[in-house]
Design a protein around this motif. Structure first.
Motif, PDB file in Angstrom:
ATOM      1  N   ALA A 117      -1.932   8.401  -0.790  1.00 49.62           N
ATOM      2  CA  ALA A 117      -0.825   9.126  -0.160  1.00 49.62           C
ATOM      3  C   ALA A 117      -1.167  10.615  -0.125  1.00 49.62           C
ATOM      4  O   ALA A 117      -1.660  11.172  -1.105  1.00 49.62           O
ATOM      5  CB  ALA A 117       0.476   8.891  -0.924  1.00 49.62           C
ATOM      6  N   GLY A 118      -0.909  11.251   1.012  1.00 47.39           N
ATOM      7  CA  GLY A 118      -1.260  12.651   1.185  1.00 47.39           C
ATOM      8  C   GLY A 118      -2.546  12.836   1.979  1.00 47.39           C
ATOM      9  O   GLY A 118      -2.868  13.950   2.392  1.00 47.39           O
ATOM     10  N   LEU A 119      -3.278  11.740   2.202  1.00 49.95           N
ATOM     11  CA  LEU A 119      -4.513  11.832   2.998  1.00 49.95           C
ATOM     12  C   LEU A 119      -4.194  12.379   4.380  1.00 49.95           C
ATOM     13  O   LEU A 119      -3.248  11.928   5.038  1.00 49.95           O
ATOM     14  CB  LEU A 119      -5.140  10.431   3.130  1.00 49.95           C
ATOM     15  N   VAL A 149      -1.406   1.628   0.871  1.00 40.29           N
ATOM     16  CA  VAL A 149      -1.323   3.030   0.465  1.00 40.29           C
ATOM     17  C   VAL A 149      -0.937   3.070  -1.012  1.00 40.29           C
ATOM     18  O   VAL A 149      -0.037   2.341  -1.437  1.00 40.29           O
ATOM     19  CB  VAL A 149      -0.277   3.794   1.298  1.00 40.29           C
ATOM     20  N   VAL A 150      -1.632   3.896  -1.791  1.00 42.93           N
ATOM     21  CA  VAL A 150      -1.274   4.097  -3.201  1.00 42.93           C
ATOM     22  C   VAL A 150      -0.875   5.558  -3.391  1.00 42.93           C
ATOM     23  O   VAL A 150      -1.179   6.421  -2.559  1.00 42.93           O
ATOM     24  CB  VAL A 150      -2.437   3.714  -4.153  1.00 42.93           C
ATOM     25  N   GLU A 151      -0.190   5.829  -4.492  1.00 47.48           N
ATOM     26  CA  GLU A 151       0.320   7.166  -4.739  1.00 47.48           C
ATOM     27  C   GLU A 151      -0.817   8.194  -4.813  1.00 47.48           C
ATOM     28  O   GLU A 151      -1.939   7.868  -5.186  1.00 47.48           O
ATOM     29  CB  GLU A 151       1.095   7.211  -6.064  1.00 47.48           C
TER      30      GLU A 151
ATOM     31  N   ARG B  23       0.147  13.312   7.766  1.00 41.08           N
ATOM     32  CA  ARG B  23      -0.411  12.789   6.514  1.00 41.08           C
ATOM     33  C   ARG B  23       0.004  11.342   6.313  1.00 41.08           C
ATOM     34  O   ARG B  23       1.038  10.911   6.807  1.00 41.08           O
ATOM     35  CB  ARG B  23       0.076  13.608   5.312  1.00 41.08           C
ATOM     36  N   ILE B  24      -0.814  10.624   5.540  1.00 41.29           N
ATOM     37  CA  ILE B  24      -0.471   9.253   5.176  1.00 41.29           C
ATOM     38  C   ILE B  24       0.527   9.296   4.023  1.00 41.29           C
ATOM     39  O   ILE B  24       0.322  10.031   3.048  1.00 41.29           O
ATOM     40  CB  ILE B  24      -1.738   8.486   4.760  1.00 41.29           C
ATOM     41  N   GLU B  25       1.601   8.521   4.153  1.00 38.73           N
ATOM     42  CA  GLU B  25       2.613   8.449   3.097  1.00 38.73           C
ATOM     43  C   GLU B  25       2.772   7.009   2.631  1.00 38.73           C
ATOM     44  O   GLU B  25       2.274   6.088   3.279  1.00 38.73           O
ATOM     45  CB  GLU B  25       3.941   9.001   3.631  1.00 38.73           C
ATOM     46  N   MET B  26       3.477   6.832   1.522  1.00 34.77           N
ATOM     47  CA  MET B  26       3.629   5.497   0.958  1.00 34.77           C
ATOM     48  C   MET B  26       4.203   4.516   1.984  1.00 34.77           C
ATOM     49  O   MET B  26       3.831   3.347   2.018  1.00 34.77           O
ATOM     50  CB  MET B  26       4.531   5.533  -0.286  1.00 34.77           C
ATOM     51  N   HIS B  28       3.591   4.167   4.987  1.00 35.97           N
ATOM     52  CA  HIS B  28       2.570   3.618   5.893  1.00 35.97           C
ATOM     53  C   HIS B  28       1.910   2.370   5.321  1.00 35.97           C
ATOM     54  O   HIS B  28       1.189   1.659   6.021  1.00 35.97           O
ATOM     55  CB  HIS B  28       1.504   4.680   6.207  1.00 35.97           C
ATOM     56  N   GLY B  29       2.120   2.125   4.036  1.00 29.14           N
ATOM     57  CA  GLY B  29       1.546   0.925   3.430  1.00 29.14           C
ATOM     58  C   GLY B  29       2.583  -0.109   3.046  1.00 29.14           C
ATOM     59  O   GLY B  29       2.254  -1.108   2.423  1.00 29.14           O
ATOM     60  N   VAL B  76      -2.978  -3.997  -4.319  1.00 27.32           N
ATOM     61  CA  VAL B  76      -2.846  -2.795  -5.150  1.00 27.32           C
ATOM     62  C   VAL B  76      -1.561  -2.873  -5.977  1.00 27.32           C
ATOM     63  O   VAL B  76      -1.005  -1.849  -6.375  1.00 27.32           O
ATOM     64  CB  VAL B  76      -2.847  -1.517  -4.270  1.00 27.32           C
ATOM     65  N   TYR B 159      -8.180  -2.494  -8.104  1.00 27.19           N
ATOM     66  CA  TYR B 159      -7.742  -2.957  -6.801  1.00 27.19           C
ATOM     67  C   TYR B 159      -8.648  -4.126  -6.418  1.00 27.19           C
ATOM     68  O   TYR B 159      -9.827  -4.147  -6.760  1.00 27.19           O
ATOM     69  CB  TYR B 159      -7.854  -1.843  -5.748  1.00 27.19           C
ATOM     70  N   ARG B 353       3.679  -0.697  -3.166  1.00 30.30           N
ATOM     71  CA  ARG B 353       2.684  -1.408  -3.997  1.00 30.30           C
ATOM     72  C   ARG B 353       3.218  -2.703  -4.571  1.00 30.30           C
ATOM     73  O   ARG B 353       3.135  -2.975  -5.754  1.00 30.30           O
ATOM     74  CB  ARG B 353       2.153  -0.466  -5.087  1.00 30.30           C
TER      75      ARG B 353
END
Lengths: 355, 355
Positions: A117-119, A149-151, B23-26, B28-29, B76, B159, B353
């Motif tokens: 997360a945050g990428l 997605v992980v934290e 940005r990618i956020e939680m 998104h998963g 994950v 993972y 997750r």
């Protein structure tokens, strides 16, 4: 891990884990002796039962009467981008190459991502684009995948897992057990470029060299070799983590013969040689991502090498040694001056997270 | 992502990425709307070109003239162990189930690990053993894999990525485009057990319930359904991340029809219902790991349900709704009292997750 197609593994009793290291350390992922112990003493016996066999680049399995090659690798390289490539290209090439050296024509890939997360979406887009481009260049489909997605702080930007499957090429039969004394050892090009490039790209060392990763698909080179000398090709392997030394030690152990390398015929670029000398590393232990080793019957070795050197990207291929009756199950390197040294598998984790 | 076998994707021009989140956020998963946008606006177009198609559980590909189903998922989940299962079982069952609901008999698995340095070997051994046991119970081979290690603090213990491939069952043809008004919606058992179990296992909430994850192989249940009503089975899906609501919204979008659920016939355990009420969640959005949805032609629905309820582990299966001409591409839930509500896809990341 290679399993003969058709074996009914499900019937095999589960074997005991004999792994005794209390904790997982970086060395367990470095591709050398510690990695081998983790696989052979814990993962393979518990996952695959007593029939667990030596590690190969791809497994073979019958599906609907057709024998397919399958392989899966996770990529955790850091930094994500480096001279000559990035994690996206590496993840496609590494998997395509595993299929190629198993004697298969790559057909399709599946791709999964673990994202932190945050990428930045731009960073992700660049890598996804690199994967798509690399797959198209290699002539292989990307068929699907998964994204998790992980934290923030639970991954290092992104990890990629790529699975490939392919169709076995007709007329190619590869196995360590078919290797014979007198066979020649061929390599497709200079060794160590990838590992040293990654090491320098991290910027922890006050070193610079005009180097780039060798990441590429070796499919065209393998095809040229197999076209020219198919029945004489006994065994192939792409020497990634652990380098040429580890791949050849695995072969020596599996076939039981000695492998004698000609030290002065090893293709090593000046930048790799210089960095290795400064850092006390052996180019034979450094990871490659666009090269492969082939053991070829002596009568076809010259034809095989000519085919490799004539193919695009193969001009620096070389004949670097031979299989001998002795020393049993050992790799040695001989110099022009009559000296020789034992070449062991990689021990420790000189270069973690190289792929 | 499902791709018709034989399509020459390599020829397709690369499509533009239209994903605009910086940005990618939680979320998104999390398997809901944000996940779908990430896949459809960035990953699929760049990896697969303009022909990128809706997401399915498995892709189909021709290898050597045989059509095989392939699927890959990263796991994950946190915590690693929870009532009813652990990441190892989840990683086997999730992949086996994806193949089953694609109409395939699972044949083999590949397994890769990303391990955090410092991980206890006992924890790893327990999960590897759980995977081996789950694979044996599901009648599927584990054929190989890969292990990488990252520094402490660069992953969350471990993972797992699991890839499965299987042989398509004869006489089964599944697609959203074959769904017709009047078809029935069947579910194999109670919904929401897995997601709520994980949520409670984290211990962040001051809640307890007598619940366990439903993680299991659905292969025997799918086999019973297909044996009884094969030609009448139009579509199947295992409603994992995003829950039943998300899977059915994807179907509604893909087939263009309305899906009307009978609210009072949804099988939901008291513990799940209670936790959802307290937390403001809808059981239809909660992840399942051992259930599947099937759309069955009306004339075979009773036979199909009887076969499911007679099979071991299927006694709580139910007929929960039907396909209607309208509302177009929408899922609604109706109550006994004549009320109805629109059931949307999961939005946000209520349960990150979870698998």
């Amino acid at each position: 891990m290679v399993r003969p197609a058709g074996l009914r593994v499900i019937q095999h009793p589960i074997a005991k884990a004999t792994f005794r290291d209390p904790r997982i350390e970086m060395a367990h992922g470095a591709g050398g002796k510690a990695s081998r112990r983790l696989i052979e003493e814990l993962i393979a016996p518990l996952l695959m039962g007593e029939s667990a066999e030596p590690l190969g680049d791809a497994a073979l399995v019958d599906v609907g009467g057709v024998r397919i090659a399958v392989t899966s690798d996770s990529f955790v390289v850091t930094p994500l981008r480096f001279p000559g490539g990035s994690i996206g290209e590496l993840a496609v090439h590494g998997t395509v190459n595993d299929l190629a050296v198993a004697g298969a024509r790559p057909v399709g890939l599946l791709v999964t991502f673990v994202l932190e997360a945050g990428l930045s979406s731009d960073v992700l887009e660049a890598e996804v684009r690199a994967m798509g481009d690399a797959a198209r260049r290699a002539g292989v489909w990307i068929l699907g995948g998964d994204t998790k997605v992980v934290e923030h702080g639970k991954a290092d930007l992104m990890y990629v897992t790529t699975t490939g499957f392919g169709e076995l090429l007709p007329g190619v039969s590869l196995s360590a057990s078919s290797v014979r004394p007198g066979d020649r050892v061929l390599v497709s090009g200079p060794i160590g470029d990838h590992g040293i490039t990654i090491l320098l790209a991290r910027g922890d060392l006050d070193l610079e060299a005009d180097l780039a990763s060798d990441t590429r698909s070796v499919v065209p080179l393998v095809a040229a070799l197999v076209d020219a000398a198919g029945p004489g090709v006994r065994w192939m392997r792409d020497p990634t983590r652990g380098g040429v030394a580890t791949s050849l030690n695995e072969l020596a152990r599996d076939c039981g013969f000695g492998i004698v390398l000609a030290e002065d015929r090893l293709p090593v670029r000046d930048g790799v040689r210089g960095a290795c000398e400064l850092l006390g590393l052996d180019p034979l232990h450094i990871a490659n991502e666009g090269q492969f080793l082939a053991i070829v019957a002596p009568e076809l070795a010259a034809v095989a090498l000519a085919a490799l050197t004539a193919a695009p990207g193969g001009h620096l291929a070389g004949d670097i040694g031979e299989i001998r009756e002795s020393p049993i199950a050992t790799v040695i390197a001989e110099t022009n001056y009559g000296g020789s040294r034992v070449v062991d598998m990689l021990v420790g984790d000189a270069l973690p997270r190289i792929c």
